[in-house]
Design an enzyme around this catalytic site. Structure first.
Site: not given
Length: 326
Positions: A62, A233-234, A236
């Protein structure tokens, strides 16, 4: 905030995980951490802790390690912060030209795992990680080699617990065969628009909208083995919570409208509804919030107050999959 004790551990964690990918000044290799980047990290941590989120997710890639370095600077300024957190990071992805002339690849070798963890701890300015995940599957993985690296890291007190990310049932079962201790987590992309984990349950032996290869048995394996499911990525990528819908399919448009309808009914944010859909699943899915903005963290935190009904859950699922239930 809602809390749980992760199976096979003594870690008491928030149901929502603060994802740190947005820290460190972006993906440019030449970026240097400045006062603004440090302030962003400090504000992010303070807001998360204020909301009761004590679980923080990193990866060594990251911002090319700067996301972890931002935390390390915070710990140096405020050492007591580390005691208030459960820290997780990931290894295994290696960039192109690192070192020069090499391709982008995955690396679960003993040497890389050990070196990567040592570098993580140095950047974080801490003595140990609570959880280490293997980031993306390495086709050249050898279970014995990974087990040897895990055993060394545990013996040296550098990592307490281990898990994986983006791995299917067979890969998990293969790796677990060589490990004396259970894998405790699998982090996967899971959201309303990437719902193969749910589709696999209902579309077996059906022709449409299509069986999601790779998902068969993953959720069930994790539930039976006590492997916590973490959803990256909950939201979307924001498509259902105010994102640009000018170039998307009808299912996304319909789902976004239904999300807003339910948000109005529950008097919460759209983010809360999208996350509540994951939280409603009995597997105890833990969303990894990818935002670094305080206002969006607050919007997401509302999700733990929402308990969708079975009918509401299926209405959202049906809209997102673009087809009636089989």
């Amino acid at each position: 905030m809602e809390y749980l004790t992760l199976p096979h551990t003594d870690l008491r964690v928030s149901r929502l995980i603060a994802g740190c990918m947005g820290l460190g000044g972006g993906w440019g290799r030449a970026t240097e951490i400045n006062a603004a980047i440090e302030k962003q990290g400090r504000d992010f941590v303070e807001t998360a802790l204020e909301l009761g989120i004590n679980f923080f997710d990193h990866a060594n890639i990251y911002a090319h390690g700067r996301a972890e370095e931002v935390f390390g600077r915070l710990f140096k300024q405020m050492p007591s912060l580390r005691e208030r957190m459960v820290l997780q990071s990931k290894v295994g992805i290696r960039w192109e030209d690192d070192p020069a002339g090499t391709p982008q690849r995955f690396d679960f070798s003993h040497e890389h795992i050990i070196e990567a963890v040592d570098a993580i701890l140095q950047r974080l300015n801490t003595t140990h990680l609570d959880i280490l995940l293997l980031h993306r599957p390495d086709p050249l993985m050898e279970g014995e080699e990974v087990a040897r690296a895990f055993a060394r890291l545990k013996k040296e007190g550098k990592v307490r617990y281990f898990g994986v990310s983006n791995q299917n049932r067979s890969t998990m079962a293969y790796l677990q065969h060589f490990l004396p201790d259970p894998l405790i987590a699998n982090q996967l992309e899971m959201n309303l628009m990437h719902s193969g984990f749910a589709e696999a349950t209902i579309s077996f032996n059906q022709a449409a909208p299509g069986y999601p290869d790779g998902w068969e048995g993953v959720v069930e394996y994790c539930r039976l083995k006590g492997v916590s499911l973490q959803a990256w990525s909950p939201l979307a990528r924001g498509l259902l919570t105010g994102g640009d819908l000018s170039d998307v399919g009808p299912a996304v448009v319909k789902t976004a409208a239904l999300v807003q309808e339910l948000a109005d009914a529950y008097a919460v944010s759209a983010e809360a509804i999208v996350l509540a859909w994951l939280l409603r699943h009995p597997a105890g899915i833990m969303p990894v919030l990818g935002t670094s903005r305080g206002d969006r963290l607050r919007a997401c935190a509302e999700s733990v107050k929402v308990k969708l009904t079975r009918d509401e859950w299926y209405r959202l699922f049906e809209a997102a999959r673009g087809a009636k239930m089989p």
